[in-house]
Design a protein around this motif. Sequence first.
Motif, PDB file in Angstrom:
ATOM      1  N   UNK A  11       9.353  -4.547  27.108  1.00  0.00           N
ATOM      2  CA  UNK A  11      10.292  -3.491  26.774  1.00  0.00           C
ATOM      3  C   UNK A  11      10.371  -2.423  27.854  1.00  0.00           C
ATOM      4  N   UNK A  12       9.222  -2.104  28.478  1.00  0.00           N
ATOM      5  CA  UNK A  12       9.237  -1.055  29.495  1.00  0.00           C
ATOM      6  C   UNK A  12      10.082  -1.443  30.694  1.00  0.00           C
ATOM      7  N   UNK A  13      10.016  -2.715  31.100  1.00  0.00           N
ATOM      8  CA  UNK A  13      10.824  -3.180  32.222  1.00  0.00           C
ATOM      9  C   UNK A  13      12.309  -3.128  31.874  1.00  0.00           C
ATOM     10  N   UNK A  14      12.653  -3.548  30.657  1.00  0.00           N
ATOM     11  CA  UNK A  14      14.037  -3.463  30.205  1.00  0.00           C
ATOM     12  C   UNK A  14      14.499  -2.012  30.200  1.00  0.00           C
ATOM     13  N   UNK A  15      13.656  -1.136  29.682  1.00  0.00           N
ATOM     14  CA  UNK A  15      13.998   0.285  29.620  1.00  0.00           C
ATOM     15  C   UNK A  15      14.227   0.886  30.987  1.00  0.00           C
ATOM     16  N   UNK A  16      13.414   0.508  31.962  1.00  0.00           N
ATOM     17  CA  UNK A  16      13.554   1.090  33.305  1.00  0.00           C
ATOM     18  C   UNK A  16      14.894   0.755  33.931  1.00  0.00           C
ATOM     19  N   UNK A  17      15.276  -0.518  33.873  1.00  0.00           N
ATOM     20  CA  UNK A  17      16.532  -0.898  34.516  1.00  0.00           C
ATOM     21  C   UNK A  17      17.731  -0.315  33.770  1.00  0.00           C
ATOM     22  N   UNK A  76      21.742 -10.673  30.382  1.00  0.00           N
ATOM     23  CA  UNK A  76      22.164  -9.276  30.417  1.00  0.00           C
ATOM     24  C   UNK A  76      21.535  -8.525  31.574  1.00  0.00           C
ATOM     25  N   UNK A  77      20.286  -8.857  31.919  1.00  0.00           N
ATOM     26  CA  UNK A  77      19.630  -8.191  33.034  1.00  0.00           C
ATOM     27  C   UNK A  77      20.315  -8.482  34.355  1.00  0.00           C
ATOM     28  N   UNK A 124      20.678  -5.600  25.655  1.00  0.00           N
ATOM     29  CA  UNK A 124      19.296  -5.360  26.057  1.00  0.00           C
ATOM     30  C   UNK A 124      18.531  -4.518  25.041  1.00  0.00           C
ATOM     31  N   UNK A 125      19.253  -3.733  24.245  1.00  0.00           N
ATOM     32  CA  UNK A 125      18.599  -2.787  23.345  1.00  0.00           C
ATOM     33  C   UNK A 125      18.776  -3.136  21.875  1.00  0.00           C
ATOM     34  N   UNK A 181      15.048  -8.861  37.700  1.00  0.00           N
ATOM     35  CA  UNK A 181      15.880  -9.236  36.559  1.00  0.00           C
ATOM     36  C   UNK A 181      15.086  -9.158  35.258  1.00  0.00           C
ATOM     37  N   UNK A 182      15.715  -8.603  34.247  1.00  0.00           N
ATOM     38  CA  UNK A 182      15.104  -8.563  32.925  1.00  0.00           C
ATOM     39  C   UNK A 182      16.018  -9.284  31.950  1.00  0.00           C
ATOM     40  N   UNK A 183      15.417  -9.745  30.860  1.00  0.00           N
ATOM     41  CA  UNK A 183      16.191 -10.426  29.836  1.00  0.00           C
ATOM     42  C   UNK A 183      16.124  -9.648  28.550  1.00  0.00           C
ATOM     43  N   UNK A 184      17.212  -9.675  27.800  1.00  0.00           N
ATOM     44  CA  UNK A 184      17.239  -8.996  26.524  1.00  0.00           C
ATOM     45  C   UNK A 184      16.516  -9.791  25.456  1.00  0.00           C
TER      46      UNK A 184
END
Length: 369
Positions: A11-17, A76-77, A124-125, A181-184
């Motif tokens: 979640x933190x990586x998703x939040x950062x981007x 999404x990322x 992502x959220x 890259x991050x994934x939702x």
Amino acid sequence: MAADTAVEAPDRAVGRVVVLAQAGLGFLVSSFGPYLAGIAAELDRPRGGLVWLTMMFGAGLVLAAATGPAVLRAGAGRVLRAACAATAVGAVAMAVTPDLAVAGPGSVLVGVGCAAIALATPSLLRGPGAAKRITIAVGTASASGVLAPLAFGALETAGTAGRWAILAAVPALVAGTVHRTVRGPVEAEVERGRIPVGPASLGWLRIVLSVACEFCFVVWAVARLADTGVALGTASALGASFGIGMAAGRFVGPRFVDRPWAVGAAASVTIAGTVLVYLGQDPVTVTAGIALASLGIAPLYPIMLGRMVGIEGLTSRHSASIASLASGTAILAAPAALAWLDGQIGLREAFLLPAPLLLVLMLLARRAH
């Protein structure tokens, strides 16, 4: 196969981007109003004839809506990173010259890129508590947006074209581009189910109304302040009151977005601010009205978007696409309507437009409950 077996990003990586992307988006969207007023003065052309430069975000959202379900299959990322790159290039083009042959395509890139950021964010959220997480994300955009009119105003007051302030958004966008890259969140396979047309249509209309009211102020608040007789630099700086109110409202919003009275209270505050903007004959009164309206507007879009992504049977790709279409429709229609009304009856009277839109929104929100 790598994409199939990739581990979901923390979640933190998703939040950062998302924060990086929303920071760039927020600054650029808040630049639309001072940019329109500034480039019209720089080119000595009517404001209404250049409003299309600030409507490309809406056009991009409509395009994102049409392609969203297919595009988001790439992840999404990845979409978010590509959007940050395109937006950064467009921002540079808008900043460096008033030549419409360069600034025009730049505004298209900014519009499409920001639209893709907005498209990817709900995916992502999504999940339990989506409305609160989305409120915090768009609150980040609003906080970043506070700086845009202040930067425009400072440059204009110093005798430099305010459009150069747009470059301030580029570092965050570049950082978002190079972020891994991050994934939702992974959702259940429900793509073959039927879309719940009734709830989805109602959700679409609610987002249209909330975003339309917001962008009346985003695009035209600085011009309304300039019409009170203050210099463009001063009007741009005073226009920061909208961003300040939006940021404050969206960071406080998570405490009450799930309450049944939230929409009615927010809409009532916005109407009161809108009436004050209409009645004001001086910059102090108009600024106070803009600030009050921004506090009310702030939670409306996150609430409506949260309800959209929470519709049972609606996948993340479809909810993001419908929300994108709704936002694009509003951003294309509302500023253009105010531009037309400005030419017909004057901008002061035209600023009453949000009031009836909000009354309809309150009725629809009550029906949904």
